[in-house]
Structure formats: structure tokens, C-alpha cells
Design an enzyme around this catalytic site. Sequence first.
Site, PDB file in Angstrom:
ATOM      1  N   PRO A   9      25.569  20.380  43.421  1.00  0.00           N
ATOM      2  CG  PRO A   9      25.754  21.744  41.556  1.00  0.00           C
ATOM      3  CD  PRO A   9      25.852  21.772  43.054  1.00  0.00           C
ATOM      4  CG  ASN A  10      25.527  17.163  38.704  1.00  0.00           C
ATOM      5  OD1 ASN A  10      24.441  16.746  38.323  1.00  0.00           O
ATOM      6  ND2 ASN A  10      26.048  18.289  38.255  1.00  0.00           N
ATOM      7  NE  ARG A  17      29.477  14.307  38.594  1.00  0.00           N
ATOM      8  CZ  ARG A  17      29.861  15.423  39.183  1.00  0.00           C
ATOM      9  NH1 ARG A  17      29.924  15.496  40.500  1.00  0.00           N
ATOM     10  NH2 ARG A  17      30.182  16.472  38.478  1.00  0.00           N
ATOM     11  CE1 TYR A  22      34.416  14.844  40.481  1.00  0.00           C
ATOM     12  CE2 TYR A  22      33.088  13.910  38.705  1.00  0.00           C
ATOM     13  CZ  TYR A  22      33.743  14.982  39.278  1.00  0.00           C
ATOM     14  OH  TYR A  22      33.728  16.204  38.649  1.00  0.00           O
ATOM     15  CG  ASN A  73      32.383  18.971  46.498  1.00  0.00           C
ATOM     16  OD1 ASN A  73      32.389  19.803  45.577  1.00  0.00           O
ATOM     17  ND2 ASN A  73      32.782  17.720  46.329  1.00  0.00           N
ATOM     18  CB  ALA A  76      29.522  22.611  38.183  1.00  0.00           C
ATOM     19  CG  HIS A  79      34.306  25.585  38.440  1.00  0.00           C
ATOM     20  ND1 HIS A  79      35.538  25.512  39.060  1.00  0.00           N
ATOM     21  CD2 HIS A  79      33.799  24.307  38.452  1.00  0.00           C
ATOM     22  CE1 HIS A  79      35.773  24.240  39.409  1.00  0.00           C
ATOM     23  NE2 HIS A  79      34.736  23.507  39.054  1.00  0.00           N
ATOM     24  CG  ASP A  86      28.354  38.063  47.025  1.00  0.00           C
ATOM     25  OD1 ASP A  86      29.591  38.266  47.084  1.00  0.00           O
ATOM     26  OD2 ASP A  86      27.587  38.706  46.280  1.00  0.00           O
ATOM     27  CD  GLU A  97      37.114  25.871  46.810  1.00  0.00           C
ATOM     28  OE1 GLU A  97      37.690  26.902  47.231  1.00  0.00           O
ATOM     29  OE2 GLU A  97      37.083  25.556  45.611  1.00  0.00           O
ATOM     30  CG  HIS A  99      36.863  20.853  44.847  1.00  0.00           C
ATOM     31  ND1 HIS A  99      35.628  21.154  44.335  1.00  0.00           N
ATOM     32  CD2 HIS A  99      37.423  22.021  45.242  1.00  0.00           C
ATOM     33  CE1 HIS A  99      35.438  22.464  44.406  1.00  0.00           C
ATOM     34  NE2 HIS A  99      36.509  23.013  44.954  1.00  0.00           N
ATOM     35  CB  SER A 101      38.505  15.687  40.894  1.00  0.00           C
ATOM     36  OG  SER A 101      37.798  16.913  40.725  1.00  0.00           O
ATOM     37  NE  ARG A 106      38.103  16.845  36.500  1.00  0.00           N
ATOM     38  CZ  ARG A 106      36.820  16.738  36.870  1.00  0.00           C
ATOM     39  NH1 ARG A 106      36.459  17.049  38.109  1.00  0.00           N
ATOM     40  NH2 ARG A 106      35.922  16.318  35.995  1.00  0.00           N
ATOM     41  NE  ARG A 110      35.900  19.649  35.378  1.00  0.00           N
ATOM     42  CZ  ARG A 110      34.605  19.349  35.517  1.00  0.00           C
ATOM     43  NH1 ARG A 110      33.943  19.762  36.583  1.00  0.00           N
ATOM     44  NH2 ARG A 110      33.984  18.614  34.613  1.00  0.00           N
TER      45      ARG A 110
HETATM   46  C1  DQA Z   1      34.015  18.677  42.166  1.00  0.00           C
HETATM   47  C2  DQA Z   1      34.818  19.338  41.033  1.00  0.00           C
HETATM   48  C3  DQA Z   1      33.931  20.240  40.185  1.00  0.00           C
HETATM   49  O1  DQA Z   1      34.690  20.808  39.132  1.00  0.00           O
HETATM   50  C4  DQA Z   1      32.799  19.440  39.572  1.00  0.00           C
HETATM   51  O2  DQA Z   1      31.947  20.272  38.853  1.00  0.00           O
HETATM   52  C5  DQA Z   1      32.058  18.638  40.580  1.00  0.00           C
HETATM   53  C6  DQA Z   1      32.806  17.939  41.620  1.00  0.00           C
HETATM   54  C7  DQA Z   1      34.866  17.651  42.937  1.00  0.00           C
HETATM   55  O3  DQA Z   1      34.444  17.272  44.031  1.00  0.00           O
HETATM   56  O4  DQA Z   1      35.916  17.224  42.457  1.00  0.00           O
HETATM   57  O5  DQA Z   1      30.841  18.488  40.498  1.00  0.00           O
HETATM   58  O6  DQA Z   1      33.603  19.684  43.062  1.00  0.00           O
END
Ligand code: DQA
Length: 143
Positions: A9-10, A17, A22, A73, A76, A79, A86, A97, A99, A101, A106, A110
Site C-alpha cells: 500500500p501507498n 509521497r 522516500y 515491500n 505498512a 508491521h 502466513d 523483505e 524497504h 527507508s 523511524r 515501525r
Molecule cells: C516502507 C516502510 C513502511 O514502514 C511504510 O509503511 C511504507 C514504506 C519503506 O519502503 O520504507 O509504506 O515499507
Amino acid sequence: MKILLLDGPNLNLLGTREPEIYGTDTLADCVRDAAAAAASHGYEFEHRQSNHEGEIIEAIHAARGTADAIVINPGAFTHSSYAIADALAAYDGVKVELHLSNPSAREEWRRLSVVAPVVTGTIAGFGRAGYRMAVDAAVGRLA
Ligand code: DQA
């Protein structure tokens, strides 16, 4: 041999953003780097982005038996989503995994990743470059 890149998401908003966190590169820029890295290693590559937990879970299910590695990635959902954890646990291939950031540096909420215990390894904090690094790491583990 195939690598699946999943963005949660996002991440479709990358570029505009919270650029101070980011960066200003778009998701398309990150995906282009990951695709080029996969191609340089002779791997097929697929990318999916979804803002919906169930769609991410179904993409992980579809990767069973069809992709050798998943780079994810989870945004959110990292977390909070035991359901994505699962699904990843039920996937036998290499799992990275990713990210942009460094979530550990942070906000307190997170600092916990519920997917970290079920992945092969994590790349965090290197911004756009992390996408290429994650593909290279997955290929290195498969080699
Ligand atoms: C993220 C870090 C997450 O905490 C955050 O919710 C994101 C982006 C990152 O790529 O740094 O949406 O996964």
C-alpha cells in the site's frame, strides 16, 4: 527462472509521497531497476502493486510453483499483517523483505516487522537502489 516483485500500500505514490523520506523517484523507476537487474541475471520478472492485503496474499499464493523468489515491500502491512506473514511462510522460494527507508530508525511502531521471521533476509534504508540490491540478493541466494 522467475522473480516476482510485490509492492504494498501507498507505494504507488512514490515520487510525491513524503519525498523527504522516500525520495523523488517513482515506483516505475524502482521497478525498471529491478527488472533490469533480473534481466541481467537471465531471470524472468513480474511486478505487482496493490493497496489491498488480500490481493497481495493471492499474489504470494500464485507465486507458489511459478516464481523462484519473491521480493516484497509490504509497506505498512510489514508491521501488522500476520496474514501476509502466513502466506510468505507457506511459500518455499527465496523471500527478500525490502524497504526504501530504514524502519528501525523511524517511529516506534515501525520497528517491528511481522514478516521478518519468515523471510530469507531484509534490505532496508538504501532508497531506490534497494530494488536492484534485493533482486541481486535473491539471485545470489538462488545461484
Ligand atoms: C516502507 C516502510 C513502511 O514502514 C511504510 O509503511 C511504507 C514504506 C519503506 O519502503 O520504507 O509504506 O515499507
